[in-house]
Scaffold this motif. Sequence first.
Motif, short mmCIF file in Angstrom:
data_model
loop_
_atom_site.label_atom_id
_atom_site.label_comp_id
_atom_site.label_asym_id
_atom_site.label_seq_id
_atom_site.Cartn_x
_atom_site.Cartn_y
_atom_site.Cartn_z
N ARG A 1 33.35 -2.49 -4.87
CA ARG A 1 32.76 -1.16 -4.67
C ARG A 1 32.57 -0.43 -5.99
NH1 ARG A 1 34.86 1.48 0.79
NH2 ARG A 1 34.96 -0.38 2.06
N LYS A 2 31.80 0.64 -5.94
CA LYS A 2 31.55 1.46 -7.13
C LYS A 2 32.74 2.35 -7.47
CE LYS A 2 27.22 0.41 -8.05
NZ LYS A 2 26.86 -0.30 -9.23
N GLN A 3 33.49 2.74 -6.45
CA GLN A 3 34.66 3.60 -6.71
C GLN A 3 35.74 3.33 -5.68
OE1 GLN A 3 33.04 7.54 -6.70
NE2 GLN A 3 33.39 7.85 -4.54
N TYR A 4 36.96 3.62 -6.11
CA TYR A 4 38.14 3.44 -5.27
C TYR A 4 39.07 4.63 -5.50
CZ TYR A 4 37.05 -1.57 -4.76
OH TYR A 4 36.46 -2.77 -4.49
N GLN A 5 39.97 4.81 -4.55
CA GLN A 5 41.10 5.70 -4.78
C GLN A 5 42.27 4.81 -5.20
OE1 GLN A 5 42.60 8.81 -2.29
NE2 GLN A 5 40.68 8.79 -1.13
N ILE B 1 38.87 6.43 -9.19
CA ILE B 1 38.37 5.65 -10.33
C ILE B 1 36.96 5.17 -10.01
CG2 ILE B 1 40.63 4.96 -11.23
CD1 ILE B 1 40.29 2.27 -9.84
N ARG B 2 36.10 5.19 -11.02
CA ARG B 2 34.71 4.79 -10.84
C ARG B 2 34.38 3.62 -11.76
NH1 ARG B 2 33.69 10.68 -10.62
NH2 ARG B 2 33.21 11.11 -8.45
N GLN B 3 33.48 2.79 -11.28
CA GLN B 3 33.04 1.62 -12.04
C GLN B 3 32.29 2.08 -13.29
OE1 GLN B 3 30.13 -0.89 -10.09
NE2 GLN B 3 31.25 -2.70 -10.77
N SER B 4 32.59 1.44 -14.40
CA SER B 4 31.95 1.76 -15.67
C SER B 4 30.57 1.09 -15.74
CB SER B 4 32.82 1.25 -16.81
OG SER B 4 32.14 1.35 -18.03
N GLU B 5 29.68 1.71 -16.49
CA GLU B 5 28.37 1.11 -16.70
C GLU B 5 28.46 -0.08 -17.64
OE1 GLU B 5 25.83 4.24 -18.06
OE2 GLU B 5 25.85 5.26 -16.14
N GLN C 1 43.95 8.35 3.34
CA GLN C 1 42.86 7.63 4.00
C GLN C 1 42.16 8.53 5.02
OE1 GLN C 1 44.01 4.27 6.37
NE2 GLN C 1 42.07 3.23 5.96
N SER C 2 42.92 9.35 5.71
CA SER C 2 42.30 10.25 6.69
C SER C 2 41.48 11.35 6.00
CB SER C 2 43.36 10.86 7.60
OG SER C 2 44.21 11.72 6.87
N LYS C 3 41.85 11.72 4.78
CA LYS C 3 41.08 12.73 4.03
C LYS C 3 39.73 12.16 3.58
CE LYS C 3 44.96 15.30 2.07
NZ LYS C 3 45.68 15.62 0.83
N ASN C 4 39.70 10.91 3.14
CA ASN C 4 38.48 10.25 2.67
C ASN C 4 38.35 8.89 3.36
OD1 ASN C 4 37.85 12.28 0.71
ND2 ASN C 4 39.46 11.43 -0.57
N PRO C 5 37.89 8.87 4.61
CA PRO C 5 37.84 7.59 5.34
C PRO C 5 36.83 6.58 4.79
CG PRO C 5 36.88 9.35 6.65
CD PRO C 5 37.45 9.98 5.42
N LYS C 6 35.84 7.03 4.04
CA LYS C 6 34.81 6.14 3.51
C LYS C 6 35.29 5.35 2.29
CE LYS C 6 30.90 8.86 5.07
NZ LYS C 6 29.70 9.60 4.67
N GLU C 7 36.29 5.88 1.59
CA GLU C 7 36.75 5.24 0.35
C GLU C 7 37.94 4.34 0.60
OE1 GLU C 7 37.17 7.73 -2.98
OE2 GLU C 7 35.40 8.89 -2.48
N GLU C 8 37.87 3.16 0.00
CA GLU C 8 38.97 2.22 0.11
C GLU C 8 40.08 2.61 -0.87
OE1 GLU C 8 39.07 -2.37 1.15
OE2 GLU C 8 38.16 -1.96 -0.78
N ILE C 9 41.30 2.45 -0.43
CA ILE C 9 42.45 2.81 -1.26
C ILE C 9 43.06 1.55 -1.85
CG2 ILE C 9 44.80 3.73 -1.20
CD1 ILE C 9 43.88 5.70 0.91
#
Length: 159
Positions: free
Chosen positions: A56-60, A131-135, A79-87
């Motif tokens: 993914r492009k970003q994770y918690q 955290i976000r994926q670097s270019e 996870q309940s606060k941000n259900p779309k993002e994988e932890i």
Amino acid sequence: MKKCCPAFPIAFIIIFAVGAFIYYQYSFSAISKVDFSRFPFYFAKEKEVVLFEPKRKQYQLCFFSSNQEKGMDFLKEQQSKNPKEEILAVDLYQKEETQTEGIVLLRMGSKTLLELIFQFELKDIPQCFLIRQSEESPMLYQKPKEIGIYKLLNFKQQK
């Protein structure tokens, strides 16, 4: 003939060199990095240990301790606060836990664990970071630290 200020150019060069050193030291330490190609991360999948590869492009990235009573409850709350993002959950106690949908319990060596604690300046747990994926590299993930000049200059983040 006498020169007006012979020490001025030397003082200017010294101040410039010290300023440049401080700026570059600070700029490299103002970003927390997780390099999945440099350090191996593992997770349990169907009773076997598998190397984790980010997709993914970003994770918690969450740090917790399974030795504390409410460690897993904290992860489920995140996870309940941000259900779309994988932890990606890093257990500091490294106790074997069962996998939950949307939460990847990472395992790692002590050197990697210490590097993460240093990178993210952990002083209190549980704690989560986005955290976000670097270019630069698909295996490098970054999180700008919210301190000093980068906070003032509105550090440009990927969206």
